[in-house]
Write an enzyme that holds these catalytic residues in place. Structure first.
Site, short mmCIF file in Angstrom:
data_model
loop_
_atom_site.label_atom_id
_atom_site.label_comp_id
_atom_site.label_asym_id
_atom_site.label_seq_id
_atom_site.Cartn_x
_atom_site.Cartn_y
_atom_site.Cartn_z
CG HIS A 266 41.78 37.11 41.53
ND1 HIS A 266 40.85 37.87 42.20
CD2 HIS A 266 41.24 35.86 41.45
CE1 HIS A 266 39.80 37.12 42.53
NE2 HIS A 266 40.02 35.89 42.08
CD GLU B 18 39.77 36.15 38.42
OE1 GLU B 18 39.58 34.98 38.05
OE2 GLU B 18 38.95 36.77 39.14
#
Length: 471
Positions: A123, A169
């Site tokens: 992420h 995320e």
């Protein structure tokens, strides 16, 4: 890495990181059987971190998914990948993401078998509190330099490699969840494994691997084992990073981890160095997660381990090798029942027994009356395997006594029985057991696990973590 939210189903994910110098040598070196895998230059990885830090500095001190800092991070990574020859796509997250979140970034190396995709992801967003250099600049930078190294080396490819940098995320795995949900089932089936890298430079970290006993994890573990690091199962990050989005659809996952806010044990400090009783990353989700919060040794080891895995799974695979990762699908039973057939009601998170890892398992028999239950799936043993071994973890729980085999558990390949156990083999917990499938190399065969009982006194056969390995 996101904070722990309530997540349905099995908890499984990756937290990446590293401890201070353990007893192993400080430098990284490829394992002996993969000399073709390159040594990724950690100074180039840290150069990417410097750029991400500068981007955060120009945008309020963070790279949160809804801010310009994230979009500038996407632009930086995208520009480097396009210049290297990748096919790069920005994927807007149109459902499930925080309002205003930037896009996922997907990059595919246009070589190798497009029906066999090995995917690597991290992420790219940070929390609002800081620039997120360890969480998750470290994973993003390590992944970027691996992608650039692959392009520079330009080896012949057996399988397709796809890299991804996820949005949103920190708000709940939203970007990766959107990506996997958006794929048609045929496209999902082409992804043979997903590897996640989230926090791979924790200053007081440890060496953790997600699903460390799985086939998917085998090349990652082999590399860290070659450095004498004695990695452990990642438990802190379970269900907390983007690999969970793939796991929900039955795609095999693994990845490296070095830890977040959990505290290092005394045994871990003795093994890896660092401070027992302190967090793996003392700056987790804080403003001090800056360039000074990076363990360069751990970052180097993770970066080289990624390269090792890329080469094992996509470059060397199919060149007479034995790529066993993902051959047994959903071997931990965490993704429902597919592709298992037979008495699939035995699969679940049943009360009265516990999983070996995760939360689900297959509980065959255990009724205390005449009963037979079987589960099976068809697998193809790779043709290049000079030796192929099926591993499984089995807990035999019985009310029988003595050594007479009243109730039995069998493992079959096709119509051939490869193993038979009974109530006489019962113990207090799981035992890893193995059968040899070398004779089936290059063949597709149905594996069947069966538990059967006589008319009285229960014996339950609790099965978990089935996998194939070379050797």
């Amino acid at each position: 890495m996101k904070r722990r939210f309530a997540v349905a189903g099995v908890l499984l994910a990756v937290v990446l990181g590293c401890g201070t110098l353990p007893a192993a040598a400080a430098g990284s070196a490829p394992v002996a059987d993969t000399l073709a895998a390159p040594d990724v230059d950690v100074t180039k990885v840290t150069a990417h971190l410097n750029e991400l830090s500068a981007i955060a500095g120009r945008n309020g001190g963070n790279r949160r998914s809804t801010g310009q800092g994230y979009r500038d991070s996407v632009a930086y990574v995208k520009g480097r990948l396009q210049a290297a020859g990748y096919t790069v796509t920005e994927q807007p997250c149109t459902s499930g993401c925080t309002s205003g979140a930037g896009p996922n970034l997907i990059a595919e190396w246009p070589r190798g078998d497009a029906n066999n995709v090995i995917m690597f992801g991290a992420h790219l967003d940070s929390v609002s509190a800081g620039p997120g250099m360890n969480d998750n600049g470290s994973g993003s930078a390590a992944l970027l330099e691996n992608a650039l190294t692959l392009a520079q080396q330009n080896p012949s490819m057996a399988n397709r490699v796809r890299f991804a940098w996820w949005t949103d995320e920190e708000q709940g795995l939203n970007g990766s969840d959107f990506y996997v949900r958006s794929l048609a089932s045929a496209e999902r089936s082409r992804i043979k494994a997903y590897y996640n890298f989230d926090m791979v430079a924790s200053t007081n970290g440890g060496y953790f691997i997600n699903h460390i006993t799985s086939s998917a994890a085998a090349p990652m573990k082999a590399y860290w084992d070659s450095l004498g690091l004695q990695p452990e199962e990642n438990t802190e990050g379970a269900g907390r990073s983007d690999d969970y989005s793939f796991e929900q659809y039955g795609i095999p996952t693994s990845g490296y981890a070095m830890g977040a806010s959990a505290r290092k044990t005394s045994a871990q400090a003795a093994k890896w160095g660092g401070t027992a009783g302190s967090a793996y990353d003392p700056c987790y989700h804080r403003s001090c997660d800056t360039l000074t919060n990076i363990n360069t040794t751990g970052l180097d080891r993770a970066s080289d381990g990624i390269a090792h895995t890329v080469w094992q799974r996509a470059v060397l695979a199919g060149t007479g090798g034995c790529d066993t990762a993902g051959v047994v699908a959903n071997g931990g039973f965490e993704s429902g029942t597919t592709p298992w057939a037979g008495d699939t009601g035995s699969i679940g998170a049943h009360s009265g027994q516990a999983a070996h890892t995760g939360t689900r398992f297959a509980w065959l028999a255990g009724y205390g009356s005449t009963r037979t239950e079987s589960i099976s799936q068809s697998v193809t043993v790779p043709a290049g395997c000079s030796r192929a071994t099926l591993d499984y973890w089995l807990h035999i729980d019985t009310d029988e006594s003595g050594s007479t085999p009243y109730d039995r558990f069998t493992v079959k390949a096709g119509g051939t029985t490869l193993a038979t156990l009974s109530n006489a083999d019962a113990g207090s917990g799981y035992v890893q057991r193995s059968v040899d499938l070398t004779a089936y190399a290059g063949q597709t065969v149905t594996l069947t696990f069966t538990g059967s009982e006589d008319s009285s006194l229960q014996t339950g056969f609790v099965l978990d973590d089935v996998s194939l390995r070379s050797g």
